[in-house]
Motif scaffolding. Structure first.
Motif, mmCIF file in Angstrom:
data_model
loop_
_atom_site.group_PDB
_atom_site.id
_atom_site.type_symbol
_atom_site.label_atom_id
_atom_site.label_comp_id
_atom_site.label_asym_id
_atom_site.label_seq_id
_atom_site.Cartn_x
_atom_site.Cartn_y
_atom_site.Cartn_z
ATOM 1 N N MET A 62 0.944 -1.150 -0.093
ATOM 2 C CA MET A 62 -0.006 0.553 0.191
ATOM 3 C C MET A 62 0.615 1.306 0.271
ATOM 4 N N ARG A 63 0.898 2.441 -0.950
ATOM 5 C CA ARG A 63 1.329 3.533 -0.957
ATOM 6 C C ARG A 63 0.937 4.488 0.369
ATOM 7 N N SER A 64 2.063 5.610 0.169
ATOM 8 C CA SER A 64 1.411 5.685 1.764
ATOM 9 C C SER A 64 0.523 7.486 0.415
ATOM 10 N N THR A 65 0.134 8.464 1.209
ATOM 11 C CA THR A 65 -0.731 9.120 0.928
ATOM 12 C C THR A 65 0.312 10.561 0.750
ATOM 13 N N ASP A 66 1.586 10.691 0.641
ATOM 14 C CA ASP A 66 2.437 11.489 0.330
ATOM 15 C C ASP A 66 2.662 10.737 -1.549
ATOM 16 N N GLU A 67 3.124 9.558 -1.362
ATOM 17 C CA GLU A 67 3.327 9.441 -2.680
ATOM 18 C C GLU A 67 1.901 8.847 -3.339
ATOM 19 N N GLN A 68 0.526 8.680 -2.983
ATOM 20 C CA GLN A 68 -1.011 8.872 -3.752
ATOM 21 C C GLN A 68 -1.339 10.318 -4.186
ATOM 22 N N LEU A 69 -0.443 11.119 -3.641
ATOM 23 C CA LEU A 69 -0.572 12.377 -3.737
ATOM 24 C C LEU A 69 0.079 12.498 -4.783
ATOM 25 N N HIS A 70 1.458 12.257 -4.925
ATOM 26 C CA HIS A 70 2.806 12.536 -5.802
ATOM 27 C C HIS A 70 1.921 12.105 -7.175
ATOM 28 N N GLU A 71 1.146 11.248 -7.096
ATOM 29 C CA GLU A 71 0.928 10.243 -8.165
ATOM 30 C C GLU A 71 0.024 10.796 -8.940
ATOM 31 N N ILE A 72 -1.276 11.610 -8.421
ATOM 32 C CA ILE A 72 -1.914 12.136 -8.763
ATOM 33 C C ILE A 72 -1.617 13.644 -9.366
ATOM 34 N N MET A 73 -1.115 14.440 -8.917
ATOM 35 C CA MET A 73 -0.232 15.564 -9.393
ATOM 36 C C MET A 73 0.272 14.775 -10.643
ATOM 37 N N LYS A 74 1.624 14.124 -10.742
ATOM 38 C CA LYS A 74 2.105 13.643 -11.757
ATOM 39 C C LYS A 74 0.646 13.334 -13.720
ATOM 40 N N ARG A 75 0.202 12.580 -13.513
ATOM 41 C CA ARG A 75 -1.132 12.612 -13.821
ATOM 42 C C ARG A 75 -1.954 13.681 -14.196
ATOM 43 N N ALA A 76 -1.995 14.629 -13.322
ATOM 44 C CA ALA A 76 -2.818 16.244 -13.224
ATOM 45 C C ALA A 76 -2.027 16.656 -14.621
ATOM 46 N N GLU A 77 -0.881 16.795 -14.205
ATOM 47 C CA GLU A 77 0.350 17.408 -15.515
ATOM 48 C C GLU A 77 0.128 16.812 -16.756
ATOM 49 N N VAL A 78 0.120 15.807 -16.925
ATOM 50 C CA VAL A 78 -0.034 14.938 -18.213
ATOM 51 C C VAL A 78 -1.599 15.788 -19.220
ATOM 52 N N VAL A 79 -2.538 15.482 -18.359
ATOM 53 C CA VAL A 79 -3.805 15.123 -18.894
ATOM 54 C C VAL A 79 -3.508 16.821 -19.285
ATOM 55 N N GLN A 80 -2.855 18.162 -17.983
ATOM 56 C CA GLN A 80 -3.012 19.353 -18.900
ATOM 57 C C GLN A 80 -1.891 20.169 -19.731
ATOM 58 N N GLU A 81 -0.922 19.192 -20.100
ATOM 59 C CA GLU A 81 -0.251 19.135 -21.411
ATOM 60 C C GLU A 81 -0.353 18.641 -22.501
ATOM 61 N N LYS A 82 -1.518 17.436 -22.484
ATOM 62 C CA LYS A 82 -2.358 17.033 -23.658
ATOM 63 C C LYS A 82 -3.181 17.702 -24.313
ATOM 64 N N ASN A 83 -4.344 18.702 -23.180
ATOM 65 C CA ASN A 83 -4.847 19.998 -23.419
ATOM 66 C C ASN A 83 -4.550 20.788 -23.978
ATOM 67 N N ALA A 84 -3.219 21.137 -23.412
ATOM 68 C CA ALA A 84 -3.025 22.297 -23.892
ATOM 69 C C ALA A 84 -2.265 22.156 -25.683
ATOM 70 N N ILE A 85 -1.861 21.351 -26.113
ATOM 71 C CA ILE A 85 -1.693 20.444 -27.040
ATOM 72 C C ILE A 85 -2.504 20.643 -27.951
ATOM 73 N N LYS A 86 -3.824 20.191 -27.940
ATOM 74 C CA LYS A 86 -4.934 19.830 -28.103
ATOM 75 C C LYS A 86 -5.500 21.579 -28.365
ATOM 76 N N ARG A 87 -5.117 22.569 -27.949
ATOM 77 C CA ARG A 87 -5.848 23.709 -27.515
ATOM 78 C C ARG A 87 -5.235 24.168 -28.969
#
Length: 108
Positions: free
Chosen positions: A1-26
């Motif tokens: 099981m991952r700690s809360t910090d690791e989960q938060l880091h993974e969520i932030m990393k995925r959010a950055e990827v989604v934001q980059e894709k959206n910026a490229i599409k724009r």
């Protein structure tokens, strides 16, 4: 099981990827719109080339303007510039699409 910090880091990393894709599409959409506008301007200008040329009656006033724009070839210069802008827009579209495809390949 991952700690809360690791989960938060993974969520932030995925959010950055989604934001980059959206910026490229724009950016891709903006380039497509710009190329469509350039194409329309190019077509309209091609139809009005005879009206853009300077008539021979105004030969005395030609010395006050620029040499290039006072010639009867002004319409062709305008069409050339618009065609160049259209080419730039199409090149940007190709680059943006390639970036988007590369991002999708990395994620898979």
């Amino acid at each position: 099981m991952r700690s809360t910090d690791e989960q938060l880091h993974e969520i932030m990393k995925r959010a950055e990827v989604v934001q980059e894709k959206n910026a490229i599409k724009r950016n891709l959409r903006a380039c497509i719109v710009a190329s469509c506008i350039s194409a329309v301007l190019l077509i309209i200008t091609c139809f009005y080339i005879p009206r853009l040329s300077v008539k021979q009656e105004d030969a005395g006033l030609q010395r006050y303007g620029s040499m290039l724009l006072s010639t009867p070839y002004m319409g062709y210069v305008v069409v050339g510039v618009l065609a160049f802008i259209l080419g730039i827009c199409i090149a940007l579209i190709c680059v943006q699409r390639q970036k988007l495809k590369d991002k999708e390949k990395v994620q898979k």
